[in-house]
Design an enzyme around this catalytic site. Structure first.
Site, PDB file in Angstrom:
ATOM      1  CB  THR A   1      -1.161   0.091   1.225  1.00  0.00           C
ATOM      2  OG1 THR A   1      -0.029  -0.196   2.379  1.00  0.00           O
ATOM      3  CG2 THR A   1      -1.928  -1.146   1.157  1.00  0.00           C
TER       4      THR A   1
ATOM      5  CB  VAL B   1       1.342   5.972   3.733  1.00  0.00           C
ATOM      6  CG1 VAL B   1       2.253   6.380   4.522  1.00  0.00           C
ATOM      7  CG2 VAL B   1       0.665   6.836   2.666  1.00  0.00           C
ATOM      8  CB  CYS B   2       2.746   0.760   4.220  1.00  0.00           C
ATOM      9  SG  CYS B   2       1.262   0.910   5.068  1.00  0.00           S
ATOM     10  CB  SER B   3       5.274   1.055  -0.409  1.00  0.00           C
ATOM     11  OG  SER B   3       4.504  -0.260  -0.089  1.00  0.00           O
ATOM     12  CG  ASP B   4       7.711   6.940   1.327  1.00  0.00           C
ATOM     13  OD1 ASP B   4       8.730   7.010   0.638  1.00  0.00           O
ATOM     14  OD2 ASP B   4       7.379   8.275   2.071  1.00  0.00           O
TER      15      ASP B   4
END
Length: 197
Positions: A87, A89-92
């Site tokens: 997803t 934001v999580c991946s950042d």
């Protein structure tokens, strides 16, 4: 002075990529699932600052089982709950912690990343992120048991975007249940860790 410069450099680096702050890294290009704008917070905490942190044991993508209390008397602990793999934001958010690894070390802290995803999903997701310096744990089965202990399991079965700072005595010192659609500010987390020195 060196710490201030390092913190400023990390903050500037993260600020220099505003398109990534609320989306994701180019490394994930077409692999990210976007659920759109979500209800910012959808749970009720069951713990508060000053409480003993509920202990738990979860499997990690490295193949070991990690127990919160194994760090008692040794390290401050940051629990980073993120809603779901793949997803935006999580991946950042988690790759951003790689930039700040030295700040965690300076504050004698370990970060434990937790999601309700299963191990194979977390393994594939974090491999695409690149190497993370901290343990990534699966709260998949029983589904969201640890998230429930802390009161951050959302109604849809994902977790809140939440940070818990736990001192070496196992006491919760700081909680940030953040708007799920936004990345929590790193500088706030580091300031809280510095208070534990």
């Amino acid at each position: 002075m060196k710490r201030k410069c390092l913190l400023l450099a990390v903050a500037l680096l993260l600020a220099a990529v505003p398109c990534m702050a609320q989306t994701h890294s180019e490394a994930f290009k077409d692999n990210i699932y976007s659920a759109g704008e979500l209800k910012p917070i959808d749970s009720t905490l069951t713990v508060k600052a000053g409480d003993a942190a509920p202990d738990f044991t979860l499997p990690s993508i490295a193949g070991q089982r990690v127990t919160l209390s194994q760090y008692r008397g040794k390290k401050n602990v940051v629990l980073s709950f993120v809603p779901a793999a793949w997803t935006p934001v999580c991946s950042d958010q988690w790759p951003g912690y790689n930039i700040a690894q030295e700040l965690f070390k300076k504050n004698d802290a370990i970060l434990l990343g937790i999601t309700v995803d299963n191990i194979p999903t977390l393994f594939a997701w974090t491999n695409q992120m690149g190497k993370l310096w901290f343990p990534v744990l699966s709260d998949f089965y029983p589904h969201g048991k640890v998230a429930s202990l802390y009161g951050v399991l959302r109604g849809d079965g994902t977790t809140e975007r939440a940070l818990f700072v736990i001192d070496k005595k196992g006491i919760i010192r700081y909680i940030d249940v953040h708007d799920i659609n936004k990345r929590p500010p790193l500088e706030s987390l580091i300031r809280e860790l510095e208070k534990l020195r």
